[in-house]
Design an enzyme around this catalytic site. Structure first.
Site, PDB file in Angstrom:
ATOM      1  N   GLU A 170       0.826  -1.203   0.000  1.00 49.92           N
ATOM      2  CA  GLU A 170       0.000   0.000   0.000  1.00 49.92           C
ATOM      3  C   GLU A 170       0.863   1.257   0.000  1.00 49.92           C
ATOM      4  O   GLU A 170       1.907   1.306   0.647  1.00 49.92           O
ATOM      5  CB  GLU A 170      -0.972   0.003   1.173  1.00 49.92           C
ATOM      6  CG  GLU A 170      -0.365  -0.234   2.533  1.00 49.92           C
ATOM      7  CD  GLU A 170      -1.415  -0.427   3.629  1.00 49.92           C
ATOM      8  OE1 GLU A 170      -1.375   0.335   4.624  1.00 49.92           O
ATOM      9  OE2 GLU A 170      -2.268  -1.327   3.492  1.00 49.92           O
ATOM     10  N   CYS A 171       0.440   2.221  -0.769  1.00 52.54           N
ATOM     11  CA  CYS A 171       1.036   3.554  -0.868  1.00 52.54           C
ATOM     12  C   CYS A 171       2.547   3.474  -1.114  1.00 52.54           C
ATOM     13  O   CYS A 171       2.984   3.086  -2.188  1.00 52.54           O
ATOM     14  CB  CYS A 171       0.693   4.381   0.362  1.00 52.54           C
ATOM     15  SG  CYS A 171       0.776   6.171   0.072  1.00 52.54           S
TER      16      CYS A 171
END
Length: 464
Positions: free
Chosen positions: A335-336
């Protein structure tokens, strides 16, 4: 279960609640109390400051992700052995989802957990108007839990007069004031606040602040308010979602990237994975040479990889190890910042591109301001699901100054209280990756699907 607790809220962002919360945590610790700390909302940085003060990991409580029963469970479990729990609010006290609701606000958290609230008020440029300002907060929602105020940026000369006025007119406790403290300012950065280790002599500064607060605040009154909080009943989470009670038939090892580049964690995510039977091991893409050999799954959370792009790029053996593992079928969630690291290239803060792992085609690049895709979102079911499973709607959030030409199209992100939506996520039989951040307690079926896939990977390897 009796948990003395208090929530430190504020009239608006920038009122000083993070600094004052850290000062209160330090003062309580100096008194010999065992303190559990929490941050309201999806913030990663503020809990780092709490943890640095207390020497124990802080947690997040976010009512967008979790309903009342799960939120109260997380509070109980993480404060079970504490003398007092201190929560830090988010933005202004009533500010919530969509800018027009109180959902996921500090107000909602205090109501769900029946926690007394102390408001931090930035008193610069005000005197009698402070009373009108506070009265508005008290009357806006009749069921608010506001029980006291702290007057920040107020002179000692004015304090006693303002204390008398507020207690007479509004009938709530004024728990002290905080004078201007020049050497305890915490600077901003592009994702919020700098990390605690980047502030010289942070602990010494906060100890000085704690000593000041012991003189200018009614700490005994604060403890009295906290002790008056109602008991929290125990609850069985399996009635909320059967996935909470699911356990692996045998343990699997999950390798989690954790270092200065990858440092944004919901600690309760790791807790849930362990409760489901996973063994967590950590590795550093900055310093280590390869992924742990025993890994049956990979987790890459967010952080500041752009600040370490050159070192990440130069660690070729690690990149090769990750690439080989993922293309070989090991289940991976990213994620991210972790998602950015898996791209072919990633820009640093100066716009220079560096070679990364290469399993996501394209290059992550810096944008001049906060990306327009930010805030709370709900992800609707994609064609492939999560590792082939239909897990239903997934609550998430985005907040990033970087972007990608290849964000994925397997899920649709929808903004709550808005008509905005966009495609995101790479979701297939070996990967679930994109810019959104997830709290597994918001949908435990995501964690279950990941671990089940990891177990299948172990069995597949064993048959070779």
């Amino acid at each position: 279960m009796k948990i003395p607790r208090i929530l430190i809220g504020a009239g608006a962002s920038g009122s000083g609640k993070t600094l004052i919360t850290c000062g209160i945590l330090a003062a309580l610790k100096e008194r010999g109390l065992k303190v559990a700390s929490f941050k309201c909302g999806p913030d990663y940085i503020d809990p780092m400051f709490h943890s640095r003060v207390l020497g124990t990991r802080s947690r997040n409580l976010d009512t967008f992700f979790t309903g009342e029963a799960v939120t109260r469970y997380l509070l109980r479990e993480n404060a079970r052995d504490a003398d007092i729990a201190v929560m830090e609010g988010v933005m202004g006290f009533y500010d919530g989802v969509g800018g027009v609701t109180t959902q996921a606000s500090a107000y909602e958290l205090s109501c769900m957990t029946e926690t007394p609230v102390v408001l931090v008020l930035d008193c610069r440029g005000m005197s009698v108007s402070i009373a009108a300002y506070v009265k508005g907060f008290l009357e806006y929602q009749a069921d608010n839990m506001i029980r006291g105020v702290i007057l920040n940026q107020l002179s000692p000369m004015l304090y006693q007069r303002m204390k008398g006025l507020l207690e007479e007119k509004l009938h709530l406790k004024v728990l002290g004031y905080v004078p201007k403290v020049e050497d305890c300012v915490i600077d901003s950065r592009h994702l919020g606040l700098v990390k605690p280790e980047e502030i010289p002599d942070l602990l010494e500064r906060l100890k000085r602040l704690a000593n000041i607060l012991e003189k200018t605040m009614d700490m005994d009154g604060l403890l009295e308010l906290a002790d008056g909080a109602e008991e929290l009943e125990e609850a069985d989470l399996s009635s909320e979602d059967p996935a909470f009670s699911w356990r692996l038939p045998e343990p699997v090892t999950i390798a989690v990237a954790r270092d200065d580049a990858f440092c944004f964690f919901y600690e309760d995510n790791l807790r849930l994975l362990e409760q489901m039977g996973a063994k967590i091991v950590y590795f550093s893409p900055l310093k280590d040479k390869e992924v742990p050999k025993e890994a049956a799954g990979l987790l890459f959370y967010g952080g500041y990889p752009e600040l370490h792009a050159r070192i990440l790029s130069k660690n070729r053996s690690m990149k090769k190890s990750i690439y080989k593992k993922i293309t070989g079928g090991i289940p991976c969630m990213a994620e991210c910042g972790g998602f950015m690291y898996l791209h072919e290239t990633m820009e640093d803060m100066e716009g220079n591109a560096h070679k990364m792992v290469g399993v996501i085609p394209g290059g992550a690049y810096r944008t001049p301001k906060l990306n327009h895709r930010f805030g709370y979102i709900s992800l609707s079911q994609g064609v492939e699901g999560v590792f082939g499973q239909d897990v239903g709607e997934i609550p998430a959030h985005e907040f990033h100054y970087f972007d990608s030409p290849n964000c994925g199209t397997d899920y649709l992100a929808k903004k709550p209280a808005s008509s905005r939506s966009w495609e995101c996520m790479h979701s297939n039989d070996r990967m679930f990756a994109g810019f959104p951040h997830f709290h597994y307690y918001g949908n435990p079926r995501v964690a279950k699907a990941f671990l089940e896939k990891c177990l299948k990977y172990v069995h597949r390897k064993g048959r070779r």
